[in-house]
Design a protein around this motif. Structure first.
Motif, short mmCIF file in Angstrom:
data_model
loop_
_atom_site.label_atom_id
_atom_site.label_comp_id
_atom_site.label_asym_id
_atom_site.label_seq_id
_atom_site.Cartn_x
_atom_site.Cartn_y
_atom_site.Cartn_z
N GLN A 1 -20.75 0.06 35.68
CA GLN A 1 -20.38 0.49 37.04
C GLN A 1 -21.57 1.15 37.74
O GLN A 1 -21.85 0.89 38.91
CB GLN A 1 -19.22 1.48 36.98
CG GLN A 1 -17.90 0.83 36.62
CD GLN A 1 -16.76 1.84 36.66
OE1 GLN A 1 -16.95 3.02 36.41
NE2 GLN A 1 -15.57 1.36 36.96
N ILE A 2 -22.26 2.03 37.00
CA ILE A 2 -23.41 2.72 37.59
C ILE A 2 -24.49 1.71 37.99
O ILE A 2 -25.10 1.81 39.06
CB ILE A 2 -23.97 3.77 36.60
CG1 ILE A 2 -22.95 4.88 36.37
CG2 ILE A 2 -25.29 4.37 37.10
CD1 ILE A 2 -22.49 5.62 37.61
N ALA A 3 -24.70 0.71 37.11
CA ALA A 3 -25.69 -0.33 37.43
C ALA A 3 -25.32 -1.03 38.74
O ALA A 3 -26.20 -1.33 39.56
CB ALA A 3 -25.77 -1.33 36.28
N ARG A 4 -24.03 -1.26 38.94
CA ARG A 4 -23.60 -1.92 40.19
C ARG A 4 -23.89 -1.04 41.39
O ARG A 4 -24.35 -1.52 42.43
CB ARG A 4 -22.10 -2.24 40.12
CG ARG A 4 -21.81 -3.37 39.18
CD ARG A 4 -20.33 -3.76 39.15
NE ARG A 4 -20.10 -4.59 38.00
CZ ARG A 4 -19.42 -4.24 36.92
NH1 ARG A 4 -18.82 -3.07 36.88
NH2 ARG A 4 -19.29 -5.05 35.90
N THR A 5 -23.65 0.27 41.26
CA THR A 5 -23.92 1.15 42.41
C THR A 5 -25.42 1.23 42.69
O THR A 5 -25.83 1.61 43.78
CB THR A 5 -23.39 2.60 42.18
OG1 THR A 5 -24.14 3.19 41.11
CG2 THR A 5 -21.93 2.63 41.87
N LEU A 6 -26.24 0.85 41.68
CA LEU A 6 -27.69 0.87 41.89
C LEU A 6 -28.18 -0.47 42.45
O LEU A 6 -29.38 -0.72 42.49
CB LEU A 6 -28.40 1.18 40.57
CG LEU A 6 -28.19 2.62 40.06
CD1 LEU A 6 -28.66 2.75 38.62
CD2 LEU A 6 -28.93 3.62 40.94
N ARG B 1 -18.64 2.39 32.10
CA ARG B 1 -19.20 3.30 33.10
C ARG B 1 -20.66 2.93 33.40
O ARG B 1 -21.11 3.04 34.53
CB ARG B 1 -19.13 4.73 32.54
CG ARG B 1 -19.25 5.79 33.57
CD ARG B 1 -17.99 5.84 34.36
NE ARG B 1 -17.96 6.91 35.33
CZ ARG B 1 -17.29 6.83 36.44
NH1 ARG B 1 -16.62 5.75 36.75
NH2 ARG B 1 -17.27 7.83 37.28
N LEU B 2 -21.39 2.53 32.34
CA LEU B 2 -22.80 2.18 32.51
C LEU B 2 -22.93 0.95 33.41
O LEU B 2 -23.82 0.87 34.25
CB LEU B 2 -23.45 1.92 31.15
CG LEU B 2 -23.44 3.10 30.19
CD1 LEU B 2 -23.95 2.69 28.82
CD2 LEU B 2 -24.29 4.24 30.73
#
Lengths: 242, 218
Positions: free
Chosen positions: B119-124, B116-117
């Protein structure tokens, strides 16, 4: 803003998410019971899941077209995603988390100091992730997403870990974020109160399908069951559905 | 054997084990990540092959290395320098025996990083390389470090493969384990016990270091 999901089909564990949806309001609420497919829908918009079929379009940009094999990766979509648990990077300080996705050319109002001040996390900047409470984590996650200057903010049950008084404060804070930054939002919740307070429009999701759509007042009064659930939620302060 | 000889053997053993550890760091971490995070054809076969040195007799691994890296071996004949019966063979044996330990530890460390971490980095806005170096690797670093220390400890005590591929050449390929063995063969039990104490002390220090680093906030 105009977000269009056309003939989306995404297989989930117990059913398929099948949607035709167009969102153009400042804050759209996705309302439904746990397991209705709300998070999966956000993940499709953020690019974290590829639908089997269908098209996702934001304004004039096609983000995903399964038929034409178009897929814009999440890093290029500029969708600020705030997951349920905040997903704070545990090895970074709050400042490190906030600056992770911050753009070099910050638009007016999207600088670290201002965002931290709006979300009331300025005193937490040097803290580690382990030193944050549930509510602080959510605020940091929201600020982190805002600093990436998203075109759309995706909020997945951001207040689920908070108790009632904190939730009311958080809802007020989100209203302030909405007024301050003007970034359109998709707000996922299973609590009718939150959706009714924050959203201009509500989409009701049931087992992966759109079961209703309209203004919060229409949705929660038009359907007797929904109205009853909303009232029950207001009276007891408990989740209104599911 | 005087103290200077003993110190020379200790230095040589530590140096060879350390060099072997460094050699396997990049391929080991890369393979561990591929095993933990990607699906690809032949994955199960590669995984089994990597783990093989842990389960077959070390002497057999040494023989295999001899066949591959020997003067007329499949790879040995293509190389511009000699490997077998030189210090390079000691490093090679240390690396091959430590590789599965590093891969195993790093694989678990990568698997434990919450996707999940990433994935969040990718959305950032982070690309795959940035996600790996700023999220995945820092969060897996403790497990990787632990794998390196354990591989190093394994290399310190390596005997079977080393004796086959490097021989027991005094001053050239003689490690602590080989020297102990030679002393026993020659009946110099007292000197063997001294070296045994030294080897046990070093290994104990390394394992204690591993325990400490795994508890530390790195």
């Amino acid at each position: 803003m105009n977000l269009r999901l056309h003939d989306i089909e995404l297989p989930l564990a117990h059913f398929d998410l099948i949607l035709n949806l167009e969102c153009s309001r400042a804050v759209t609420g996705i309302f439904g019971a746990s397991g209705a497919g709300k998070t999966s829908l956000l993940e499709v918009i953020a690019g974290l899941r590829k639908p089997r079929l269908g098209l996702v379009q934001f304004d004039k940009t096609v983000l995903c077209d399964a038929q034409k094999r178009v897929f814009v990766p999440p890093r290029s979509r500029r969708m600020g995603y705030v997951p349920q648990d905040g997903a704070i990077f545990p090895h970074l300080s709050v400042r490190g988390n906030l600056l992770y996705g911050a753009r070099r050319e910050a638009a007016a109002g999207f600088d670290l100091e201002h965002v931290a001040s709006v979300l009331e996390i300025a005193p937490l900047l040097e803290r580690g992730a382990a030193e944050l409470s549930g509510g602080e984590k959510q605020r940091v996650a929201c600020a982190r997403a805002m600093l990436s200057q998203p075109k759309l903010l995706l909020l997945d049950e951001p207040f689920s870990a908070l108790d009632q008084p904190l939730r009311e404060k958080a809802v007020a804070l989100l209203q302030r974020v909405r007024a301050e930054f003007g970034v359109p939002m998709i707000f996922v919740s299973h609590l009718a109160d939150e959706v009714a307070t924050l959203c201009d429009e509500v989409v009701v999701l049931e087992r992966g399908r759109c079961a209703g759509r309209g203004r919060p007042t229409e949705i929660f009064t038009a359907t007797p069951t929904m109205a009853w659930r909303l009232n029950a939620s207001r009276l007891t302060g408990t989740p209104s559905i599911g | 054997m005087n103290a200077s000889d003993c110190w020379q053997i200790v230095r040589f053993t530590l140096g060879m084990a350390g060099f072997g550890d460094l050699l396997i760091l990049l391929p080991g971490v890369a393979l561990a990540w591929l095993l933990a995070r990607r699906s690809w054809p032949g994955k199960a076969l590669v995984e089994t092959m990597v783990m093989l040195p842990l389960f077959i007799p070390p002497v057999a691994t040494g023989l295999l290395l001899l066949l591959v890296f020997g003067r007329y071996g499949i790879l040995g004949r293509c190389l511009p320098f000699q490997i077998v019966f030189t210090w390079r063979a000691v490093v090679l044996a240390a690396a091959v025996m430590g590789f599965p330990i590093l891969v195993l530890a790093a694989r678990v460390a990568f698997a434990e990083v919450n996707p999940r971490l990433e994935q969040i980095a990718r959305t950032l806005g982070a690309g795959e390389t940035r996600v790996f170096f700023t999220i995945t690797l820092p969060l897996a670093r403790r497990g990787i470090l632990s794998g390196m220390v354990l591989a190093f400890a394994r290399a310190l005590g390596e005997f079977g493969a080393t004796v086959v591929v490097a021989g027991m050449i005094p001053g050239r390929t003689m490690t602590l384990s080989l020297q102990i063995y030679q002393f026993i063969q020659l009946g110099h039990n007292g000197e063997a016990v001294v070296l045994l104490a030294v080897a046990a002390g070093i290994t104990l220090c390394v394992l204690l270091l591993n325990q400490t680093t795994s508890r530390m906030r790195l």
